[in-house]
Scaffold this active site. Structure first.
Site, short mmCIF file in Angstrom:
data_model
loop_
_atom_site.label_atom_id
_atom_site.label_comp_id
_atom_site.label_asym_id
_atom_site.label_seq_id
_atom_site.Cartn_x
_atom_site.Cartn_y
_atom_site.Cartn_z
CG ASP A 1 6.01 37.30 3.96
OD1 ASP A 1 7.19 36.85 3.86
OD2 ASP A 1 5.02 36.67 3.53
CG ASP B 1 28.92 20.45 26.92
OD1 ASP B 1 29.71 19.88 27.68
OD2 ASP B 1 27.84 20.95 27.30
CD GLU C 1 5.09 40.46 -0.90
OE1 GLU C 1 4.99 39.23 -1.10
OE2 GLU C 1 5.65 40.94 0.10
CG PHE D 1 18.06 22.74 15.55
CD1 PHE D 1 18.82 23.06 14.45
CD2 PHE D 1 16.83 23.39 15.72
CE1 PHE D 1 18.38 24.01 13.52
CE2 PHE D 1 16.39 24.35 14.81
CZ PHE D 1 17.18 24.66 13.71
O1 AHR Z 1 17.75 20.12 12.39
C1 AHR Z 1 17.30 21.31 11.74
C2 AHR Z 1 16.32 21.02 10.61
O2 AHR Z 1 15.18 20.38 11.15
C3 AHR Z 1 16.81 20.07 9.55
O3 AHR Z 1 17.62 20.69 8.56
C4 AHR Z 1 15.52 19.56 8.96
O4 AHR Z 1 15.64 18.24 8.48
C5 AHR Z 1 14.55 19.58 10.15
O5 AHR Z 1 13.35 20.14 9.77
O1 AHR Z 2 6.89 37.06 -3.50
C1 AHR Z 2 7.26 35.93 -2.79
C2 AHR Z 2 7.06 36.09 -1.31
O2 AHR Z 2 5.67 36.17 -1.03
C3 AHR Z 2 7.58 37.33 -0.66
O3 AHR Z 2 8.97 37.34 -0.46
C4 AHR Z 2 6.86 37.29 0.65
O4 AHR Z 2 6.72 38.56 1.22
C5 AHR Z 2 5.52 36.67 0.31
O5 AHR Z 2 5.26 35.60 1.16
#
Ligand code: AHR
Ligand code: AHR
Length: 481
Positions: free
Chosen positions: A280, A471, A204, A402
């Site tokens: 978090d 689609d 953390e 996307f």
């Molecule tokens: O299309 C999803 C994500 O959107 C891609 O991996 C990244 O390039 C963009 O932020």
């Molecule tokens: O410790 C790295 C990250 O810091 C934890 O996973 C997250 O809870 C916080 O943002």
């Protein structure tokens, strides 16, 4: 014996045991995980083929045939009921409705164990599982151990692809409130030798690669396709260990006293369990996870070495990521829509926008070329493919937010992964469906004649479940030009 039988004989029993690929106790015959299918939103459980055995992937394949499936529950095999389910919002919101995280595709991470097919958990950014009401997981400064088997080639620098002990509130409650396996290339808190990816301990507000905050030279970059990651911690003692999950033994990257940075000695562990996210609910990381456990008590190195031998004997190996119409790198193809209202339209582009256009043998050469794609070995994963524009060499179909675009390859890891697709037999029963490699819940879809990667239901308009199967099913033929 299974990994949890070995931990039990060592006096440090599993208090959580999760795997979508196999039973982790030699006598376990119960459910490993639950999948939910898109066609009717019903669920089924996947169990081992036999006591202590590999998951019955055939059950999933038949249940999910002709539709899509998500992993909804990863069951706890320890008997404590510490199941993992869709993570709720916390300090950060997930991308699904009401701030929940995405669920993983049931088919994004196929592997074999001793030759038998099974599926791992492919975590795209946004995906996360959690149990904030777990039973028997270490709290405060109590000792625990954990391991996970990961894909050593699937990672990013986002926070945080984790498995382990985290806050019960899904919020950052301060230093020392977590103790989890982290894998990836984040350098926001710590790093090891080389360029990564690294195993670090998420304690953390800090990913620790050794005793110091920041850089520790003893933590190596990981190069194996299957990686065994081990973290353990007790009063003023913790360790990072790892090794190739397909052969050989574990190495110790760090073992010793707690970091001197304030808040980590003693620890203030809370005993929730996370997978794929930070404490978090930070959701920007990616990775693939196959199995993992948490123990009560600090396992000995000898116990972990026996678990590693068990893992190697399980013989994790790669398997094909594609099916259906065979694509050959270097050939040029067209992709015809199959939805009845659009079945004279082909996947094409106008400038950088990807769309569908009506093309016939008598269309102008310009239009024919706009609807023609050269198949290339996948830029982000050589087991899949990329599609280079015939009229704009060096530019490829890629997604961003996307939405599909034709953009020049900038050689970034992000571009290459966004431009990699894994074709499979058409979900509608016709043609091929073309799965996004880095978001395997999503397929190339036309929606209002524009191109997206879409999930079967979801928060974007183009994720509509109506006509989804049609689609996302395309007939692949030789190109027009
Ligand atoms: O299309 C999803 C994500 O959107 C891609 O991996 C990244 O390039 C963009 O932020
Ligand atoms: O410790 C790295 C990250 O810091 C934890 O996973 C997250 O809870 C916080 O943002």
């Amino acid at each position: 014996a299974g990994p949890c039988d070995i931990y039990a004989s060592g006096g440090t029993p599993c208090v959580a045991a999760h795997s979508t690929t196999r039973a982790l106790y030699s006598s376990y015959t119960g459910a490993l995980y639950q999948v939910k299918r898109g066609s009717d939103s019903t669920t089924t459980n996947i169990a081992p083929l036999s006591a202590g055995g590999v998951a019955n992937a055939a059950t999933q394949d038949s249940f999910c045939s002709g539709t899509t499936c998500l992993i909804t529950i990863i069951y706890d095999q320890s008997g404590r009921g510490n199941h993992l389910t869709q993570a709720p919002p916390g300090g950060f919101q997930g991308p699904e409705a009401n701030g929940y995280d995405n669920l993983a595709s049931a088919t994004g991470a196929p592997v074999t164990l001793n030759g038998q097919k099974a599926y791992g958990v492919f975590v795209s950014p946004g995906t996360g599982y959690r149990n904030n009401n777990a039973n028997g997981i270490a709290t405060g400064d109590a000792a625990e151990g954990m391991y996970s088997i990961l894909d050593g080639t699937h990672y990013n620098s986002g926070c945080c692809f984790d498995y382990g002990n985290a806050e019960t509130s899904s919020k950052d409650t301060g230093n020392g409130h977590m103790e989890a396996i982290y894998f990836g290339t984040s350098t926001a808190w710590g790093s090891g030798s080389g360029n990564g990816p690294w195993l670090m301990a998420d304690l953390e507000n800090g990913l620790f690669s050794g005793v110091s905050s920041g850089y520790n030279s003893g933590d190596p970059s990981i190069t194996s396709r299957f990686f065994t990651a081990v973290v353990k911690g007790g009063p003023n003692l913790w360790a990072l260990r790892g090794g190739n999950a397909a052969s050989g033994s574990l190495s110790t990257y760090y073992s010793g006293i707690r970091p001197t940075a304030s808040g980590y000695n003693p620890m203030s562990k809370e005993g929730a369990i996370i997978l794929g996210i930070g404490g978090d609910n930070s959701v920007s990381a990616q990775g693939t996870w196959y199995e993992g456990v948490m123990t009560s008590g600090y396992p000995s190195d000898a116990t972990e070495n026996s678990v590693q031998a068990n893992i190697v004997a399980a013989k994790y190996a790669t398997t094909s990521l594609t099916s259906g119409t065979v694509l050959t790198a270097g050939t040029s193809i067209s992709l015809r829509a199959t939805t009845s209202s659009s079945n004279t339209r082909y996947l094409a582009h106008t400038g950088t926008a990807v769309n569908t256009q009506v093309v016939t043998s008598s269309s102008a050469t310009t239009l024919k070329q706009q609807a023609s794609w050269t198949v290339r070995t996948g830029l982000g994963n050589s087991a899949c493919f990329s599609f280079e524009s015939v009229d704009t060499p060096g530019s490829y179909i890629r997604h961003s937010d996307f939405t599909l675009y034709v953009n020049a390859n900038d050689n970034s890891k992000q571009f290459k992964e966004d431009a990699t697709f894994c074709p499979q037999s058409g979900i509608s029963g016709q043609g091929s469906s073309i799965r996004s490699w880095n978001y395997p819940t999503r397929y190339i879809r036309h929606y209002s004649n524009a191109g997206y990667i879409a999930s079967n239901g979801g928060v974007h308009t183009w994720d509509s479940a109506t006509l989804f199967n049609d689609d996302v099913s395309w007939v692949i033929s030789s190109s027009f030009a």
